[in-house]
Design a protein around this motif. Structure first.
Motif, PDB file in Angstrom:
ATOM      1  N   HIS A 146       0.827  -1.205   0.000  1.00  0.00           N
ATOM      2  CA  HIS A 146       0.000   0.000   0.000  1.00  0.00           C
ATOM      3  C   HIS A 146       0.867   1.264   0.000  1.00  0.00           C
ATOM      4  O   HIS A 146       0.402   2.343  -0.379  1.00  0.00           O
ATOM      5  CB  HIS A 146      -0.947   0.004   1.199  1.00  0.00           C
ATOM      6  CG  HIS A 146      -2.194  -0.795   0.970  1.00  0.00           C
ATOM      7  ND1 HIS A 146      -2.302  -2.120   1.306  1.00  0.00           N
ATOM      8  CD2 HIS A 146      -3.383  -0.446   0.411  1.00  0.00           C
ATOM      9  CE1 HIS A 146      -3.516  -2.563   0.977  1.00  0.00           C
ATOM     10  NE2 HIS A 146      -4.184  -1.562   0.437  1.00  0.00           N
ATOM     11  N   SER A 147       2.124   1.128   0.439  1.00  0.00           N
ATOM     12  CA  SER A 147       3.049   2.271   0.435  1.00  0.00           C
ATOM     13  C   SER A 147       3.884   2.335  -0.832  1.00  0.00           C
ATOM     14  O   SER A 147       4.200   3.419  -1.333  1.00  0.00           O
ATOM     15  CB  SER A 147       3.988   2.186   1.638  1.00  0.00           C
ATOM     16  OG  SER A 147       3.292   2.359   2.841  1.00  0.00           O
ATOM     17  N   PHE A 148       4.272   1.158  -1.347  1.00  0.00           N
ATOM     18  CA  PHE A 148       5.102   1.124  -2.551  1.00  0.00           C
ATOM     19  C   PHE A 148       4.748  -0.124  -3.339  1.00  0.00           C
ATOM     20  O   PHE A 148       5.106  -1.238  -2.950  1.00  0.00           O
ATOM     21  CB  PHE A 148       6.596   1.130  -2.196  1.00  0.00           C
ATOM     22  CG  PHE A 148       7.476   1.467  -3.368  1.00  0.00           C
ATOM     23  CD1 PHE A 148       7.870   2.776  -3.594  1.00  0.00           C
ATOM     24  CD2 PHE A 148       7.893   0.480  -4.250  1.00  0.00           C
ATOM     25  CE1 PHE A 148       8.675   3.095  -4.694  1.00  0.00           C
ATOM     26  CE2 PHE A 148       8.689   0.785  -5.341  1.00  0.00           C
ATOM     27  CZ  PHE A 148       9.078   2.099  -5.564  1.00  0.00           C
ATOM     28  N   CYS A 149       4.035   0.083  -4.442  1.00  0.00           N
ATOM     29  CA  CYS A 149       3.527  -1.042  -5.242  1.00  0.00           C
ATOM     30  C   CYS A 149       4.175  -1.024  -6.629  1.00  0.00           C
ATOM     31  O   CYS A 149       5.111  -0.259  -6.891  1.00  0.00           O
ATOM     32  CB  CYS A 149       2.005  -0.944  -5.328  1.00  0.00           C
ATOM     33  SG  CYS A 149       1.162  -2.505  -5.686  1.00  0.00           S
ATOM     34  N   ARG A 183       6.366  -2.315   8.923  1.00  0.00           N
ATOM     35  CA  ARG A 183       6.127  -0.894   8.656  1.00  0.00           C
ATOM     36  C   ARG A 183       7.431  -0.204   8.282  1.00  0.00           C
ATOM     37  O   ARG A 183       7.427   0.822   7.595  1.00  0.00           O
ATOM     38  CB  ARG A 183       5.521  -0.219   9.888  1.00  0.00           C
ATOM     39  CG  ARG A 183       4.129  -0.729  10.247  1.00  0.00           C
ATOM     40  CD  ARG A 183       3.702  -0.236  11.606  1.00  0.00           C
ATOM     41  NE  ARG A 183       4.596  -0.746  12.660  1.00  0.00           N
ATOM     42  CZ  ARG A 183       4.433  -0.464  13.954  1.00  0.00           C
ATOM     43  NH1 ARG A 183       3.454   0.322  14.350  1.00  0.00           N
ATOM     44  NH2 ARG A 183       5.283  -0.968  14.841  1.00  0.00           N
ATOM     45  N   THR A 184       8.549  -0.779   8.735  1.00  0.00           N
ATOM     46  CA  THR A 184       9.867  -0.162   8.530  1.00  0.00           C
ATOM     47  C   THR A 184      10.921  -1.123   7.978  1.00  0.00           C
ATOM     48  O   THR A 184      11.988  -0.686   7.560  1.00  0.00           O
ATOM     49  CB  THR A 184      10.397   0.367   9.870  1.00  0.00           C
ATOM     50  OG1 THR A 184      10.501  -0.753  10.783  1.00  0.00           O
ATOM     51  CG2 THR A 184       9.474   1.424  10.456  1.00  0.00           C
ATOM     52  N   PHE A 185      10.640  -2.417   7.995  1.00  0.00           N
ATOM     53  CA  PHE A 185      11.593  -3.478   7.639  1.00  0.00           C
ATOM     54  C   PHE A 185      12.780  -3.486   8.608  1.00  0.00           C
ATOM     55  O   PHE A 185      13.865  -3.947   8.274  1.00  0.00           O
ATOM     56  CB  PHE A 185      12.047  -3.360   6.183  1.00  0.00           C
ATOM     57  CG  PHE A 185      11.029  -3.921   5.210  1.00  0.00           C
ATOM     58  CD1 PHE A 185      11.278  -5.073   4.502  1.00  0.00           C
ATOM     59  CD2 PHE A 185       9.796  -3.297   5.036  1.00  0.00           C
ATOM     60  CE1 PHE A 185      10.336  -5.607   3.627  1.00  0.00           C
ATOM     61  CE2 PHE A 185       8.837  -3.821   4.178  1.00  0.00           C
ATOM     62  CZ  PHE A 185       9.108  -4.972   3.472  1.00  0.00           C
ATOM     63  N   GLU A 186      12.543  -2.999   9.822  1.00  0.00           N
ATOM     64  CA  GLU A 186      13.558  -3.015  10.860  1.00  0.00           C
ATOM     65  C   GLU A 186      13.406  -4.260  11.720  1.00  0.00           C
ATOM     66  O   GLU A 186      12.296  -4.764  11.930  1.00  0.00           O
ATOM     67  CB  GLU A 186      13.455  -1.771  11.748  1.00  0.00           C
ATOM     68  CG  GLU A 186      14.584  -1.651  12.775  1.00  0.00           C
ATOM     69  CD  GLU A 186      14.584  -0.330  13.522  1.00  0.00           C
ATOM     70  OE1 GLU A 186      15.573  -0.039  14.221  1.00  0.00           O
ATOM     71  OE2 GLU A 186      13.590   0.422  13.401  1.00  0.00           O
ATOM     72  N   SER A 187      14.523  -4.747  12.214  1.00  0.00           N
ATOM     73  CA  SER A 187      14.526  -5.888  13.128  1.00  0.00           C
ATOM     74  C   SER A 187      13.758  -5.544  14.397  1.00  0.00           C
ATOM     75  O   SER A 187      13.876  -4.441  14.932  1.00  0.00           O
ATOM     76  CB  SER A 187      15.972  -6.259  13.471  1.00  0.00           C
ATOM     77  OG  SER A 187      16.017  -7.105  14.600  1.00  0.00           O
ATOM     78  N   ALA A 190      16.008  -6.354   3.681  1.00  0.00           N
ATOM     79  CA  ALA A 190      15.183  -6.213   2.478  1.00  0.00           C
ATOM     80  C   ALA A 190      15.559  -7.281   1.469  1.00  0.00           C
ATOM     81  O   ALA A 190      16.722  -7.703   1.400  1.00  0.00           O
ATOM     82  CB  ALA A 190      15.360  -4.823   1.866  1.00  0.00           C
ATOM     83  N   GLY A 191      14.581  -7.705   0.678  1.00  0.00           N
ATOM     84  CA  GLY A 191      14.824  -8.673  -0.383  1.00  0.00           C
ATOM     85  C   GLY A 191      14.764 -10.110   0.086  1.00  0.00           C
ATOM     86  O   GLY A 191      14.139 -10.441   1.099  1.00  0.00           O
ATOM     87  N   TYR A 206      12.705   0.252  -0.591  1.00  0.00           N
ATOM     88  CA  TYR A 206      12.091   1.568  -0.394  1.00  0.00           C
ATOM     89  C   TYR A 206      11.646   1.763   1.054  1.00  0.00           C
ATOM     90  O   TYR A 206      11.918   2.810   1.666  1.00  0.00           O
ATOM     91  CB  TYR A 206      10.884   1.734  -1.327  1.00  0.00           C
ATOM     92  CG  TYR A 206      10.058   2.951  -0.997  1.00  0.00           C
ATOM     93  CD1 TYR A 206      10.439   4.215  -1.455  1.00  0.00           C
ATOM     94  CD2 TYR A 206       8.917   2.855  -0.200  1.00  0.00           C
ATOM     95  CE1 TYR A 206       9.701   5.337  -1.132  1.00  0.00           C
ATOM     96  CE2 TYR A 206       8.177   3.973   0.132  1.00  0.00           C
ATOM     97  CZ  TYR A 206       8.574   5.215  -0.342  1.00  0.00           C
ATOM     98  OH  TYR A 206       7.850   6.329  -0.004  1.00  0.00           O
ATOM     99  N   MET A 207      10.964   0.759   1.617  1.00  0.00           N
ATOM    100  CA  MET A 207      10.440   0.890   2.982  1.00  0.00           C
ATOM    101  C   MET A 207      11.573   1.043   3.992  1.00  0.00           C
ATOM    102  O   MET A 207      11.505   1.859   4.916  1.00  0.00           O
ATOM    103  CB  MET A 207       9.573  -0.317   3.321  1.00  0.00           C
ATOM    104  CG  MET A 207       8.336  -0.477   2.470  1.00  0.00           C
ATOM    105  SD  MET A 207       7.116   0.823   2.712  1.00  0.00           S
ATOM    106  CE  MET A 207       6.497   0.405   4.345  1.00  0.00           C
ATOM    107  N   ALA A 208      12.629   0.243   3.838  1.00  0.00           N
ATOM    108  CA  ALA A 208      13.780   0.350   4.736  1.00  0.00           C
ATOM    109  C   ALA A 208      14.452   1.712   4.579  1.00  0.00           C
ATOM    110  O   ALA A 208      14.830   2.347   5.576  1.00  0.00           O
ATOM    111  CB  ALA A 208      14.776  -0.772   4.460  1.00  0.00           C
ATOM    112  N   ALA A 209      14.588   2.178   3.342  1.00  0.00           N
ATOM    113  CA  ALA A 209      15.231   3.474   3.088  1.00  0.00           C
ATOM    114  C   ALA A 209      14.447   4.604   3.731  1.00  0.00           C
ATOM    115  O   ALA A 209      15.028   5.525   4.325  1.00  0.00           O
ATOM    116  CB  ALA A 209      15.352   3.701   1.579  1.00  0.00           C
ATOM    117  N   ARG A 210      13.139   4.534   3.611  1.00  0.00           N
ATOM    118  CA  ARG A 210      12.300   5.585   4.205  1.00  0.00           C
ATOM    119  C   ARG A 210      12.475   5.634   5.724  1.00  0.00           C
ATOM    120  O   ARG A 210      12.594   6.715   6.319  1.00  0.00           O
ATOM    121  CB  ARG A 210      10.827   5.331   3.845  1.00  0.00           C
ATOM    122  CG  ARG A 210       9.894   6.445   4.258  1.00  0.00           C
ATOM    123  CD  ARG A 210       8.491   6.224   3.729  1.00  0.00           C
ATOM    124  NE  ARG A 210       7.836   5.112   4.421  1.00  0.00           N
ATOM    125  CZ  ARG A 210       6.538   4.815   4.272  1.00  0.00           C
ATOM    126  NH1 ARG A 210       5.785   5.528   3.436  1.00  0.00           N
ATOM    127  NH2 ARG A 210       5.991   3.815   4.924  1.00  0.00           N
TER     128      ARG A 210
END
Length: 413
Positions: A81-84, A363-367, A376-377, A399-403
């Motif tokens: 929903h944030s990056f498709c 929401r962030t791809f953070e641990s 990511a990936g 993208y989500m991790a970068a944001r």
């Protein structure tokens, strides 16, 4: 060598470069370093899609897009929903790389050259000051206060934020495990089936739209639809690849020896097929069975299936007995084949396995275990069927991790 960066990205692949580009854009002046163990970056991008790079898929509804991921379906719904896929298209087109859509929904650069995508990512990161160090295989990662020490074959580096995007790397999974993360054991996904059977021998290159499922498991109602391609070693094509992806762990546990049931008529049931065959017997009684099949099937396949049902070359419809019609209906709608092994699908070696998804904040791809550690990936236990979906996971995760990383960098005094 000893150097400090604001962000280190482990892995010079699609997710790593995409994240680096977005971090550098959102945080001008941030010191961003990509570490790649091999001599070449973006190697998987180069070979994907036969050298054309299947960038993404023309599915723009997040829930529908997520349905192509046997592992990660639930977790990717929010991020999509944030990056498709539409955002992926916009990213590249805004940088002069137009994409085109093929009939099956796969999207490629209009140039049909993966180098176009590689050049775009390299240009974007270089212009924004991202540094890339090749030959930097990571041996160890240590916590240093709220940041990290990364020990490589060429020395150690430190950073405030660390993004791991190393793909399906057993060595890196061992390093990640040392940080307290759980690694779901990797098994192959996306593979073709080895089958020796007289019903498909000599039919290499022939394809049909089918439905296929695991046989002998009454409780398993999962059916996989799409084209099936007969190869010189057995079966391939989208229907087979879907089954291999969704059942990756179960097929591994079976040592790749298992029965499958193929409905060569796709959605036609045994009863419906039998009714059509009975009508054919009444209407075309004088015609030869082998040359007058009532279904839209390749003739050579029809002949093989009819012969396996016990029908002779000279038999006419009016002469065929009830049990032979039933045999033929069964061969058409529920042919059972025994799989005796697998092969990797083209160059797309994909694994099911990686960092346990329960340990990641999507929401962030953070641990959830270590602050300032991101993933990511395909290093995560996420994989998809073929068609551009694995790259879309890389773009979205990057993208989500970068944001999230850029947001943290802004908060740092």
């Amino acid at each position: 060598m000893s150097e400090h960066a604001d962000v280190i990205i482990a892995g010079g692949g699609a997710a790593g470069f995409f994240a680096a580009a977005h971090i550098a854009e959102a945080s001008p002046g941030a010191r961003v370093i990509i570490l790649e163990k091999s001599a070449e970056v973006l190697a998987k991008v180069r070979v994907s899609g036969g050298g054309r790079c299947n960038v993404t898929h023309a599915e723009f509804v997040p829930r529908e897009l997520a349905s192509y991921y046997p592992r990660g379906q639930k977790e990717l719904l929010g991020p999509f929903h944030s990056f498709c896929s539409g955002d992926t298209i916009a990213f590249f087109e805004n940088r002069g790389v137009a994409l085109k859509t093929e009939e099956d929904g796969r999207m490629f650069p209009e140039t049909d050259a993966s180098q176009t995508i590689i050049d775009c990512l390299l240009r974007e990161t270089t212009q924004r000051g991202v540094r890339v160090f090749t030959g930097y295989g990571i041996r160890e990662i240590n916590v240093r206060g709220t940041g990290w020490e990364v020990i490589t074959a060429k020395g150690s580096l430190t950073c405030d934020k660390l993004l791991i995007a190393t793909g399906s790397s057993p060595k890196m999974w061992d390093v990640i495990r040392q940080l307290g993360h759980t690694i779901v054991p990797p098994v192959p996904s996306l593979f073709t089936f080895h089958i020796k059977d007289p019903r498909i021998s000599g039919l290499m290159g022939l394809s049909a739209t089918v439905s296929v499922r695991l046989s002998g498991t009454a409780q398993d109602h999962m059916i996989f639809e799409g084209p099936l391609l007969i190869t010189h070693w057995g079966m391939s094509g989208p229907a087979v690849l879907k089954l291999s992806a969704w059942k990756a762990r179960e097929l591994y546990d079976r040592n790749y020896r298992f029965p499958i049931e193929v409905n060569w008529l796709h959605s036609v049931t045994f009863g419906e097929a039998l009714d059509v065959l009975r009508t054919q017997r009444e209407v075309c009684g004088k015609k030869n069975i082998m040359t007058s099949g009532p279904f839209d099937l390749p003739r050579r396949l029809w002949v093989k299936l009819a012969a396996s049902a016990g029908i002779a070359d000279e038999d006419r419809w009016a002469e065929v007995r009830k049990e032979l019609l039933e045999n033929l209906a069964a061969q058409l709608t529920k042919s059972v084949f025994r799989v005796q092994g697998k092969s990797t699908f083209k160059e797309e070696f994909v694994t099911a396995g990686g960092v346990d998804l329960r340990e990641i904040d999507f929401r962030t791809f953070e641990s959830r275990i270590r602050e300032n550690l991101f993933f990511a990936g395909e290093v995560l236990n996420i994989d998809a069927v073929t068609g551009g979906f694995n790259f879309q996971n890389a773009w979205t995760g990057g993208y989500m991790a970068a944001r999230a990383i850029s947001s943290k960098l802004r908060e740092t005094p």
